[in-house]
Design a protein around this motif. Structure first.
Motif, PDB file in Angstrom:
ATOM      1  N   ALA A 115      71.636  32.879  67.653  1.00 48.68           N
ATOM      2  CA  ALA A 115      71.016  32.004  66.482  1.00 48.68           C
ATOM      3  C   ALA A 115      71.448  30.542  66.853  1.00 48.68           C
ATOM      4  N   THR A 116      70.576  29.639  66.386  1.00 49.66           N
ATOM      5  CA  THR A 116      70.622  28.196  66.772  1.00 49.66           C
ATOM      6  C   THR A 116      70.527  27.143  65.581  1.00 49.66           C
ATOM      7  N   LEU A 117      71.083  25.935  65.821  1.00 49.76           N
ATOM      8  CA  LEU A 117      71.031  25.071  64.833  1.00 49.76           C
ATOM      9  C   LEU A 117      70.467  23.909  65.420  1.00 49.76           C
ATOM     10  N   ASN A 118      69.239  23.287  65.344  1.00 54.67           N
ATOM     11  CA  ASN A 118      68.953  22.257  66.254  1.00 54.67           C
ATOM     12  C   ASN A 118      68.853  22.415  67.695  1.00 54.67           C
ATOM     13  N   GLY A 119      68.674  23.856  68.152  1.00 59.43           N
ATOM     14  CA  GLY A 119      68.776  24.158  69.574  1.00 59.43           C
ATOM     15  C   GLY A 119      70.155  24.561  69.933  1.00 59.43           C
ATOM     16  N   GLY A 148      62.711  34.090  63.102  1.00 56.39           N
ATOM     17  CA  GLY A 148      62.882  33.435  61.774  1.00 56.39           C
ATOM     18  C   GLY A 148      63.419  31.983  62.061  1.00 56.39           C
ATOM     19  N   VAL A 149      63.049  31.270  60.997  1.00 56.68           N
ATOM     20  CA  VAL A 149      63.577  29.862  60.830  1.00 56.68           C
ATOM     21  C   VAL A 149      63.790  29.384  59.367  1.00 56.68           C
ATOM     22  N   VAL A 150      64.952  28.707  59.213  1.00 56.17           N
ATOM     23  CA  VAL A 150      65.560  28.163  58.054  1.00 56.17           C
ATOM     24  C   VAL A 150      65.357  26.496  58.075  1.00 56.17           C
ATOM     25  N   TYR A 151      64.774  25.842  57.662  1.00 58.34           N
ATOM     26  CA  TYR A 151      64.459  24.419  57.875  1.00 58.34           C
ATOM     27  C   TYR A 151      64.782  23.606  56.618  1.00 58.34           C
ATOM     28  N   LEU A 152      65.807  22.723  56.606  1.00 59.66           N
ATOM     29  CA  LEU A 152      66.036  21.772  55.820  1.00 59.66           C
ATOM     30  C   LEU A 152      65.554  20.445  56.137  1.00 59.66           C
ATOM     31  N   PRO A 153      64.231  20.325  55.608  1.00 57.54           N
ATOM     32  CA  PRO A 153      63.845  18.710  56.005  1.00 57.54           C
ATOM     33  C   PRO A 153      64.635  17.536  55.671  1.00 57.54           C
ATOM     34  N   ALA A 154      65.340  17.812  54.385  1.00 57.01           N
ATOM     35  CA  ALA A 154      66.021  16.502  54.061  1.00 57.01           C
ATOM     36  C   ALA A 154      67.153  16.106  54.682  1.00 57.01           C
ATOM     37  N   GLY A 176      67.263  17.305  57.846  1.00 53.81           N
ATOM     38  CA  GLY A 176      67.115  17.443  59.441  1.00 53.81           C
ATOM     39  C   GLY A 176      67.818  18.860  60.318  1.00 53.81           C
ATOM     40  N   ARG A 177      67.719  19.682  59.537  1.00 50.41           N
ATOM     41  CA  ARG A 177      68.645  21.000  60.123  1.00 50.41           C
ATOM     42  C   ARG A 177      67.518  22.128  60.340  1.00 50.41           C
ATOM     43  N   MET A 178      67.460  22.535  61.472  1.00 42.54           N
ATOM     44  CA  MET A 178      66.495  23.648  61.867  1.00 42.54           C
ATOM     45  C   MET A 178      67.540  24.923  62.503  1.00 42.54           C
ATOM     46  N   PHE A 179      67.446  25.885  61.537  1.00 44.15           N
ATOM     47  CA  PHE A 179      68.254  27.123  61.876  1.00 44.15           C
ATOM     48  C   PHE A 179      67.117  27.953  62.400  1.00 44.15           C
ATOM     49  N   ALA A 180      67.403  28.716  63.587  1.00 41.59           N
ATOM     50  CA  ALA A 180      66.266  29.665  64.140  1.00 41.59           C
ATOM     51  C   ALA A 180      67.100  30.841  64.976  1.00 41.59           C
ATOM     52  N   ALA A 181      66.274  31.698  65.039  1.00 41.40           N
ATOM     53  CA  ALA A 181      66.702  32.955  65.900  1.00 41.40           C
ATOM     54  C   ALA A 181      65.669  33.905  66.039  1.00 41.40           C
TER      55      ALA A 181
END
Length: 261
Positions: free
Chosen positions: A135-139, A116-122, A124-129
């Motif tokens: 779990a990561t934020l921008n890697g 899963g990813v939750v991305y906030l483009p405005a 610049g935050r990419m949460f992923a796992a």
């Protein structure tokens, strides 16, 4: 069959494309329609959904599809894997020109979210796992709060959720904040910026699938409002509320919610 890591790479690329599309409409007075009880939808929601549908289904044609902006097809119930997504979570914030809207995209397998990813483009935050990774934020690895109980807790939840009638064991004394995007609230819990989040309304799977995995892999406990494990790709794709919090805080909140009146 692709594994969670391969699926996550696909989701990250798709979310980045979604962000580029959404930002073309953001703060530019996009057309808006009212879906009644489901709230507003914009031309940006539709454009993002169409792009994600093309990209993701081309890459994984055998995966089912569940999106807020696509009519539900019961054929997804017969698939082993599914994409579960909200093209833009926090549409009201998007319309208002706020930066807290997100793209929430997940893959589920046999009822369990695996990427899963939750991305906030405005922002610049990419949460992923993934289901077997951090779990990561921008890697960079992120961790949820370890607050042991209610004292000092900082919770994301609407003010309506603090009504005394909802808390048989007594309204907890905590600091309350709010963000429009459910997916972003879950990501903020995963990041440890808040100790937990509460939602007592039935929640659509597309709002919670990606964020629930990210928060869980960061160390939070994530359940429905009764403390039950979440299951996805259900015939009626809703969860009975949501609690995501540091394990000790989660247990304390659940005790207050379930205490005899």
């Amino acid at each position: 069959m692709p594994g969670p890591d391969e699926d996550l790479a696909l989701l990250i690329g798709a979310a980045q494309e979604a962000g580029r599309i959404a930002l073309r409409f953001w703060k530019r007075n996009p057309r808006v329609w009212d879906k009644g009880e489901e709230g507003p939808v914009t031309e940006a929601d539709h454009a993002v959904n169409e792009a994600l549908l093309r990209r993701l289904r081309a890459a994984r044609p055998d995966y089912g599809w569940l999106s807020e902006e696509t009519p539900d097809d019961p054929a997804r119930l017969e698939t082993e894997h599914q994409f579960i997504l909200d093209p833009i979570d926090g549409t009201r914030a998007f319309i208002a020109g706020e930066d807290s809207f997100s793209h929430a995209i997940a893959v589920a397998r046999q009822g369990v979210v695996t990427a899963g990813v939750v991305y906030l483009p405005a922002l610049g935050r990419m949460f992923a796992a993934t289901c077997d990774g951090a779990a990561t934020l921008n890697g960079a690895v992120i961790e949820a709060s370890r607050l042991p109980g209610i004292e000092g807790a900082n919770i994301l939840t609407p003010s309506a959720n603090m009504k005394p009638e909802l808390w048989p064991g007594g309204v907890p004394d905590l600091k309350r904040s709010f963000r429009a995007s459910v997916a972003y609230r879950l990501a903020l819990v995963a990041q440890g910026r808040f100790d937990g989040m509460l939602s007592f309304r039935q929640g659509w799977e597309w709002d919670i699938a990606a964020g629930s995995l990210i928060a869980s892999r960061a160390g939070a406990r994530v359940t429905d409002r009764a403390g039950r494990a979440l299951r996805f790709n259900m015939a009626v794709p809703k969860a009975d509320g949501l609690i995501a919090a540091a394990p000790g805080l989660h247990a304390a909140l659940l005790e207050r919610l379930q205490a005899a009146g």
